[in-house]
Design a protein around this motif. Structure first.
Motif, PDB file in Angstrom:
ATOM      1  N   UNK A   1     -44.345  21.498 145.901  1.00  0.00           N
ATOM      2  CA  UNK A   1     -44.758  20.560 144.947  1.00  0.00           C
ATOM      3  C   UNK A   1     -44.785  19.294 145.648  1.00  0.00           C
ATOM      4  N   UNK A   2     -43.665  19.130 146.531  1.00  0.00           N
ATOM      5  CA  UNK A   2     -43.408  17.624 147.158  1.00  0.00           C
ATOM      6  C   UNK A   2     -43.587  17.680 148.609  1.00  0.00           C
TER       7      UNK A   2
ATOM      8  N   UNK B   1     -40.393  16.891 156.940  1.00  0.00           N
ATOM      9  CA  UNK B   1     -41.063  17.280 158.138  1.00  0.00           C
ATOM     10  C   UNK B   1     -42.491  17.192 157.721  1.00  0.00           C
ATOM     11  N   UNK B   2     -43.124  17.060 156.922  1.00  0.00           N
ATOM     12  CA  UNK B   2     -44.286  16.633 156.634  1.00  0.00           C
ATOM     13  C   UNK B   2     -44.908  15.352 156.250  1.00  0.00           C
ATOM     14  N   UNK B   3     -43.667  14.318 156.277  1.00  0.00           N
ATOM     15  CA  UNK B   3     -43.952  13.089 155.875  1.00  0.00           C
ATOM     16  C   UNK B   3     -44.844  12.495 156.783  1.00  0.00           C
ATOM     17  N   UNK B   4     -45.577  11.425 156.413  1.00  0.00           N
ATOM     18  CA  UNK B   4     -46.707  10.833 157.173  1.00  0.00           C
ATOM     19  C   UNK B   4     -46.332   9.224 157.220  1.00  0.00           C
TER      20      UNK B   4
ATOM     21  N   UNK C   1     -46.392   9.804 149.549  1.00  0.00           N
ATOM     22  CA  UNK C   1     -46.389  10.438 150.815  1.00  0.00           C
ATOM     23  C   UNK C   1     -47.869  10.877 151.036  1.00  0.00           C
ATOM     24  N   UNK C   2     -48.610  10.817 150.351  1.00  0.00           N
ATOM     25  CA  UNK C   2     -50.012  11.207 150.524  1.00  0.00           C
ATOM     26  C   UNK C   2     -51.215   9.974 150.360  1.00  0.00           C
TER      27      UNK C   2
ATOM     28  N   UNK D   1     -54.420  17.663 161.896  1.00  0.00           N
ATOM     29  CA  UNK D   1     -53.384  17.600 161.054  1.00  0.00           C
ATOM     30  C   UNK D   1     -53.577  17.945 159.527  1.00  0.00           C
ATOM     31  N   UNK D   2     -53.093  19.016 159.008  1.00  0.00           N
ATOM     32  CA  UNK D   2     -53.243  19.701 157.747  1.00  0.00           C
ATOM     33  C   UNK D   2     -53.106  18.245 156.678  1.00  0.00           C
ATOM     34  N   UNK D   3     -53.913  18.112 155.931  1.00  0.00           N
ATOM     35  CA  UNK D   3     -54.036  16.988 155.053  1.00  0.00           C
ATOM     36  C   UNK D   3     -53.795  17.409 153.473  1.00  0.00           C
TER      37      UNK D   3
END
Length: 199
Positions: free
Chosen positions: A37-38, A42-45, A81-82, A122-124
């Motif tokens: 959900x968040x 490790x996936x932070x842009x 973060x999106x 990279x996965x978006x």
């Protein structure tokens, strides 16, 4: 009291692109799970990565609008973060409403994510909003939560909401927490949904 209606997820709407299942267009190795959900650390842009995602997505949507002969202004933002893309029109006679249906927005969002991933590798996790559809959906989700809470207050031990996307589940978790209740996601894949309980 109305029953909670079932909604379709992005995968239901955009199951295939050019004959290839959407799941095959996104790499599984190292890609973050859509079930979370968040956005984890490790996936932070970085701001520059979110800006790049937004720019690529805006170019893609702008081409689509031109092809479909639709009018719309595109705004790029970063939320939670999106990358967040809003397509709106200041003209009251705009035909943009043709794309503003929730199912259509979800399908376009999936295609836009794939377009971004194709260019960045990279996965978006970007969010697409067309004509305020996300705000309208957030209001619907709030009503669903209210209905679930009514069931709990009537004596139910828990209340399950229909399956929905990770982004929508995150919105639901926030609303449930604001109402003073607890929620958690259960199920796998397209069946992943939110269950609301008392503290």
């Amino acid at each position: 009291m109305s029953d909670v209606s079932e909604t379709k997820t992005v995968d239901d709407i955009a199951a295939k692109t050019d004959g290839v299942p959407a799941a095959e267009l996104t790499p599984t190795e190292g890609a973050p799970s859509e079930m979370s959900e968040s956005v984890d650390e490790s996936d932070a842009r970085t701001p520059s990565q979110l800006e790049e995602e937004g720019d690529i997505a805006a170019d893609y949507i702008e081409e689509l609008l031109d092809i479909a002969d639709l009018d719309g202004d595109i705004d790029i933002d970063a939320r939670g973060g999106r990358a967040y893309l809003s397509v709106n029109s200041s003209e009251g006679t705009s035909n943009l409403g043709l794309l503003a249906k929730p199912d259509t927005v979800n399908a376009l969002q999936e295609l836009t994510r794939i377009a971004v991933q194709t260019k960045t590798g990279i996965f978006s996790r970007l969010i697409l909003d067309v004509g305020g559809s996300r705000e309208a959906r957030a209001a619907e989700l709030s009503v669903l939560v209210d209905t679930a809470i009514e069931r709990l207050e009537a004596g139910a031990e828990s209340a399950a909401l229909p399956a929905m996307s990770s982004y929508e589940r995150k919105l639901v978790h926030d609303v449930v927490s604001e109402r003073g209740f607890v929620s958690e996601s259960e199920g796998e894949g397209r069946d992943r949904h939110t269950v609301v309980t008392r503290r």
